[in-house]
Design an enzyme around this catalytic site. Structure first.
Site, mmCIF file in Angstrom:
data_model
loop_
_atom_site.group_PDB
_atom_site.id
_atom_site.type_symbol
_atom_site.label_atom_id
_atom_site.label_comp_id
_atom_site.label_asym_id
_atom_site.label_seq_id
_atom_site.Cartn_x
_atom_site.Cartn_y
_atom_site.Cartn_z
ATOM 1 N N SER A 252 0.841 -1.188 0.000
ATOM 2 C CA SER A 252 0.000 0.000 0.000
ATOM 3 C C SER A 252 0.876 1.238 0.000
ATOM 4 C CB SER A 252 -0.932 -0.015 1.213
ATOM 5 O OG SER A 252 -0.537 0.972 2.135
ATOM 6 N N LYS A 253 0.346 2.294 -0.615
ATOM 7 C CA LYS A 253 1.170 3.488 -0.776
ATOM 8 C C LYS A 253 1.479 4.152 0.560
ATOM 9 C CE LYS A 253 -2.665 6.489 -1.955
ATOM 10 N NZ LYS A 253 -3.425 7.035 -3.044
ATOM 11 N N ARG A 254 0.750 3.779 1.607
ATOM 12 C CA ARG A 254 1.059 4.315 2.930
ATOM 13 C C ARG A 254 2.433 3.842 3.383
ATOM 14 N NH1 ARG A 254 -2.256 7.445 2.313
ATOM 15 N NH2 ARG A 254 -4.467 6.998 2.078
ATOM 16 N N LYS A 255 2.851 2.677 2.895
ATOM 17 C CA LYS A 255 4.132 2.135 3.344
ATOM 18 C C LYS A 255 5.211 2.232 2.276
ATOM 19 C CE LYS A 255 2.824 -1.120 6.861
ATOM 20 N NZ LYS A 255 2.738 -2.500 7.259
ATOM 21 N N ARG A 469 7.599 11.848 2.940
ATOM 22 C CA ARG A 469 7.701 10.756 3.917
ATOM 23 C C ARG A 469 9.137 10.680 4.490
ATOM 24 N NH1 ARG A 469 4.742 5.875 3.071
ATOM 25 N NH2 ARG A 469 5.176 6.041 0.845
#
Ligand code: GLU
Length: 500
Positions: A252-255, A469
């Site tokens: 997932s793009k969160r990670k 990030r």
């Protein structure tokens, strides 16, 4: 029968490596059997679908070297290949189901449905439409329609018994009908939902094998039932594993970056990325060379070799493969051409040059000023981010809020980016100049540079997310509690926007 497969992306965001993965498997399977591979755009969610996203998906799949025999850009005998252009077809089939008594009109208001769900939750029952509108007489239905009441069309689903879904790789999967919802097939605006459009199109487009992500397994019973209602032969189903992070969580793009455009901007060669996805889609017998171009992948493809265990998107492996392609497969001229196409395309250079013209005295100033355009993640020291007028906490909040809000932007452009950053400075009650500073550092590597919004626009959403990030990590990524609190700030202004 000729094998026909398809990939059916929804154009609701940036092109995802998972879409390329599914497309590659469908392509290889079809071509291995001398069949056709189609591309269909599933844009039934009109609120979230955009033409920019569709364009970007087609372009990035082409960039990877994939092509399709039929699709919205190349046409074909079963078109149109964009679901938003097929409304009249779906209406006909919804009418057929209504006439057969396999579907019904549902007049329930959103409020009633919400009450029903709350009651079901309280009673520990699975959420499922309770069938109220099934009890209406034809006169009652006619009366409500004549009064102009809005309705959706739902499919009937048995209350008892079980549905067996046959998956070519996973075998028989059993679902109890009472856990399957009476799916909405047509919304109150007359547009179909995914389930109806997908089944009708797969049938009309003569798809023989549906190979899609495993997140769709739970929808399969509804599809099985629709094929039965229509009396159509069901295509073979194969649910593909989802790509995973090295810690086995869902990619997932969160990670981790998930956008094809990110890997393009990082300077991965398309054939290396495709090769890498090919290794994830078909486990190779021991001892075989892992370097393979598309024709090799087609030739070696086998359904039995699709790994079901959740293939790991291991960037270290991709780096290794990409390095080999750069060193072993390109002669100096080809390498130079790849470099030019990657970062020095005329349109890009023109924009970069125009951003820098008023900011240099000598052309040799350009090297340091512009190097961030030709880099991947930027190393940032916490001190650089701290040097402005904001506290650590405020910088971290600003970076995190911007990251989330930029993800929600429908179109990636200067105006949208500006709106997000201004909103963040308002939310924090800070001057825009002070808020912008850590963003300059995170994005360009320096507190002063070419205009920030243009730089972000040119770098692209995925690269910007990665740099923000990286900066956030340098100061300390937000804890779960902080994330929840900060997200409330954003949500509160969303409400204000809606109210005004
Ligand atoms: N539109 C769906 C998606 O984007 C396609 C699912 C399917 O292949 O049936 O995942």
């Amino acid at each position: 029968m000729k094998v026909r497969t398809r990939v059916a992306p929804s154009p609701t965001g940036d092109p995802h490596v998972g879409t390329a993965y599914v497309a590659l498997i469908n392509y290889c399977f079809a071509k291995h059997h001398g069949g056709d591979f189609l591309l269909r755009i599933e844009d039934t969610d009109q609120a979230r679908s955009t033409r920019e996203s569709e364009r970007a998906i087609l372009d990035s799949l082409h960039w990877l070297g994939l092509s399709w025999d039929e699709g919205p850009d190349v046409g074909g005998p079963h078109g149109p290949y964009r679901q938003s252009e097929r409304s009249a077809i779906y209406k006909r089939y919804v009418q057929q189901l209504l006439d057969q008594g396999d579907a019904f009109k549902c007049f329930c208001t959103p409020e009633r449905l919400e009450e029903m769900r709350v009651a079901q939750r309280a009673a520990g029952l699975p959420p499922r439409y309770d069938g109220l509108c099934l009890s209406y007489s034809p006169e009652e239905i006619a009366r409500r329609e004549a009064a102009g009441e809005a309705y959706v069309v739902r499919m009937k689903v048995p209350d008892h018994g079980a549905c067996i879904v046959e998956d070519e790789r996973r075998g028989k999967i059993e679902f109890e009908w009472k856990t399957v919802d009476m799916q909405v097939l047509m919304k109150s605006d007359g547009l179909p939902t995914y389930h109806l459009a997908n089944v009708v199109d797969d049938h009309l487009m003569e798809i023989t094998h549906v190979m899609r992500g495993e997140e769709w397994i739970s929808s399969a019973p509804k599809h099985v039932l629709l094929y039965q209602y229509f009396g159509w032969q069901m295509p073979k189903l194969i649910h593909l594993p989802l790509l995973r992070n090295p810690d086995k969580s869902k990619l997932s793009k969160r990670k981790n970056p998930t956008g094809i455009l990110f890997y393009q901007a990082m300077g991965y060669l398309p054939e290396a990325l495709l090769n890498f996805l090919g290794l994830l889609s078909n486990s190779l017998p021991e001892g075989q060379d892992e370097m393979m171009l598309l024709p090799d992948m087609v030739q070696r493809f086998s359904l039995e070799h699709i790994p079901l265990g959740g293939p790991v998107f291991d960037v270290a492996k991709l780096d290794w493969l990409n390095g080999r392609y750069i060193r072993e497969r390109l002669d100096p001229d080809q390498f130079m051409q790849r470099v030019a196409a990657w970062g020095f395309a005329p349109d890009r250079l023109k924009r970069i040059a125009s951003l820098s013209q008023t900011r240099v005295e000598r052309l040799s100033d350009l090297g340091l000023l512009l190097s961030f355009f030709f880099a991947g993640r930027l190393p940032v020291a916490a001190e650089q981010l701290r040097a402005g007028k904001m506290s650590d906490l405020e910088v971290r909040q600003a970076l995190a809020l911007a990251m989330w809000d930029l993800d929600a932007l429908r179109a990636w452009n200067v105006a949208g980016i500006e709106m997000v950053l201004k909103r963040v400075s308002e939310l924090l009650g800070k001057k825009f100049r002070d808020v912008a500073r850590p963003f300059y550092v995170a994005i360009t590597g320096s507190p002063t540079s070419v205009p920030l919004f243009d730089a972000m626009d040119l770098l692209g959403r995925d690269m910007v997310r990665e740099r923000l990030r990286t900066a956030l990590d340098a100061l300390g990524a937000p804890s779960k509690k902080e994330q929840d609190e900060w997200k409330k700030l954003l949500a509160a202004t969303d409400k204000e926007d809606e109210a005004s």
